[in-house]
Enzyme design. Structure first.
Site, short mmCIF file in Angstrom:
data_model
loop_
_atom_site.label_atom_id
_atom_site.label_comp_id
_atom_site.label_asym_id
_atom_site.label_seq_id
_atom_site.Cartn_x
_atom_site.Cartn_y
_atom_site.Cartn_z
N ASN A 71 -5.62 3.34 8.23
CA ASN A 71 -5.47 2.78 6.89
C ASN A 71 -4.82 3.87 6.03
O ASN A 71 -3.90 4.53 6.49
CB ASN A 71 -6.82 2.27 6.37
CG ASN A 71 -6.64 1.27 5.25
OD1 ASN A 71 -5.69 0.49 5.27
ND2 ASN A 71 -7.50 1.29 4.26
N GLU A 77 0.84 -1.21 0.00
CA GLU A 77 0.00 0.00 0.00
C GLU A 77 0.87 1.25 0.00
O GLU A 77 2.08 1.17 0.15
CB GLU A 77 -0.88 0.04 1.26
CG GLU A 77 -2.29 -0.46 1.05
CD GLU A 77 -3.17 0.57 0.33
OE1 GLU A 77 -2.71 1.69 0.04
OE2 GLU A 77 -4.32 0.23 0.03
N ARG A 122 -7.34 0.35 13.48
CA ARG A 122 -6.02 0.79 13.04
C ARG A 122 -6.19 1.82 11.95
O ARG A 122 -7.24 1.91 11.32
CB ARG A 122 -5.19 -0.40 12.53
CG ARG A 122 -5.72 -1.03 11.23
CD ARG A 122 -4.63 -1.81 10.52
NE ARG A 122 -5.09 -2.64 9.43
CZ ARG A 122 -5.26 -2.22 8.16
NH1 ARG A 122 -5.06 -0.94 7.84
NH2 ARG A 122 -5.65 -3.07 7.22
N GLU A 143 -9.31 -6.15 10.05
CA GLU A 143 -10.04 -7.17 9.30
C GLU A 143 -9.74 -8.56 9.86
O GLU A 143 -8.61 -8.84 10.26
CB GLU A 143 -9.63 -7.13 7.83
CG GLU A 143 -10.04 -5.85 7.12
CD GLU A 143 -9.45 -5.74 5.72
OE1 GLU A 143 -8.23 -5.89 5.59
OE2 GLU A 143 -10.22 -5.50 4.79
N ASP A 162 -10.01 1.38 -3.83
CA ASP A 162 -9.00 1.37 -2.75
C ASP A 162 -8.18 2.66 -2.81
O ASP A 162 -8.73 3.75 -2.63
CB ASP A 162 -8.18 0.07 -2.87
CG ASP A 162 -7.43 -0.28 -1.61
OD1 ASP A 162 -7.06 0.64 -0.86
OD2 ASP A 162 -7.19 -1.47 -1.35
N ASN A 198 -10.04 4.92 2.86
CA ASN A 198 -9.05 4.58 1.86
C ASN A 198 -8.58 5.78 1.06
O ASN A 198 -8.35 6.84 1.64
CB ASN A 198 -9.58 3.42 1.00
CG ASN A 198 -8.69 2.20 1.15
OD1 ASN A 198 -7.47 2.34 1.16
ND2 ASN A 198 -9.29 1.04 1.29
O1 LIG Z 1 -5.45 -1.90 1.38
C1 LIG Z 1 -6.26 -1.39 2.16
O2 LIG Z 1 -6.61 -0.25 2.09
C2 LIG Z 1 -6.83 -2.23 3.28
O3 LIG Z 1 -5.99 -2.17 4.37
C3 LIG Z 1 -7.10 -3.59 2.76
O4 LIG Z 1 -7.34 -4.46 3.74
C4 LIG Z 1 -8.15 -3.57 1.63
O5 LIG Z 1 -8.45 -2.32 1.21
C5 LIG Z 1 -9.44 -4.25 1.95
O6 LIG Z 1 -9.25 -5.56 2.31
C6 LIG Z 1 -10.41 -4.15 0.80
O7 LIG Z 1 -11.57 -4.66 1.15
ZN LIG Z 2 -6.02 1.05 0.72
#
Ligand SMILES: O=C(O)[C@H](O)[C@@H](O)[C@H](O)[C@H](O)CO
Ligand SMILES: [Zn+2]
Length: 299
Positions: free
Chosen positions: A103, A18, A101, A121, A204, A154
């Protein structure tokens, strides 16, 4: 017409890669592997990957004007000193939500660090809903919460005129826009600018290009899509040979290349035979459009 080329340029096995960020000064790509708690810097000249393991999931990273980096680690905004291999806490959020947490996160055009949260998750996409919030770390290290009730906070970025903030809550399957006040960092007037189609799956990470169009990585959709936020139309689809594409940024010479991260976790052994490069870093060239440099956090 330039032709689009897609290549896995770094065969990492990120569980969930990421937050790709281009660091021009060192000709490097920064990225994280969230569940592995790793912050990575890939130096494209030496071809070496430097990895720093922290004590909690690292979900985003950004440049820092004072030198070094800032990152979201677990429920903390941290300053990272690579030489010392250490992270020092600038602020902690969601202290009442032990299962949360951070993201995705990104620095705004005024040097503030925006990042959102989610419940941890149990499997990709499986989590307690509406536990997340969007936060902003100001240069003086104070934090403001902008809104809550988020499923998976996201992708985020700002329009070129700095008047709009774009934001994705993944499980809403929508790319949203807010009016943005650069002076104060305040957001208002939320609306949707694009709803994902079924085969595009889950929106995302996201970045804007030098023409003001948005690029969204589609988790489980194996693609990045280019959107015109003014008309709400999809302009282009670039498919990748991996399903769990998570985020994208522009980098390389004049920000003419796109780097895409993806996840390996959640793909069964059969799936991995079809997509052995899952978890690697991909480079897309020939898009015919450039990106803009990432902004450093100024605190
Ligand atoms: O990459 C990210 O932003 C999250 O941390 C992931 O876990 C995914 O986005 C998620 O699983 C999609 O459903
Ligand atoms: Zn993401």
């Amino acid at each position: 017409m330039s032709s689009v080329t897609i290549e896995c340029v770094l065969p990492e096995h990120c569980r969930c890669g990421e937050s790709p960020v281009w660091e021009e000064a060192s000709n490097s790509l920064l990225f994280v592997d969230i569940p592995s708690k790793k912050l990575c810097r890939w130096d494209l000249l030496s071809k070496q990957v430097h990895r720093l393991t922290l004590d909690a999931p690292v979900s985003s990273v950004a440049l820092r004007q004072a030198g070094g980096y800032v990152a979201t680690v677990g429920t903390k905004f941290c300053a990272v000193d690579w030489e010392d291999q250490s992270a020092s806490v600038l602020a902690t959020i969601d202290e009442d939500k032990k299962n949360n947490r951070f993201n995705d996160g990104k620095v705004d055009p005024a040097g503030r660090y925006f990042a959102g949260t989610m419940a941890e998750e149990t499997a990709p996409g499986v989590l307690e809903r509406r536990q997340g919030s969007l936060y902003c770390l100001f240069p003086d290290h104070h934090v403001e919460k902008y809104f809550d009730q988020v499923d998976i906070s996201n992708g985020l970025d700002w329009s070129l005129d700095r008047k709009i903030f774009y934001y994705i809550d993944s499980l809403s399957y929508s790319v949203d826009a807010f009016d943005y006040d650069l002076q104060t960092g305040k957001i208002s007037n939320r609306r949707s600018v694009y709803k994902l189609e079924k085969d595009e799956q889950i929106p995302d990470g996201m970045c804007i290009d030098a023409e003001g169009k948005l690029w969204v990585a589609c988790y489980n959709g194996g693609r990045v899509i280019r959107l015109d936020p003014e008309t709400g139309k999809r302009l282009q689809t670039v498919k990748l040979p991996v399903d769990k594409t998570t985020s994208c940024c522009f980098g390389g010479k004049d920000y003419s290349e796109m780097y895409v991260t993806c996840a390996r976790e959640g793909i069964d052994p059969e799936g991995l035979l079809r997509q052995p490069e899952a978890g690697g870093i991909f480079k897309i060239t020939g898009l015919g459009v450039k990106g803009i440099p990432p902004r450093p956090y100024i605190g």
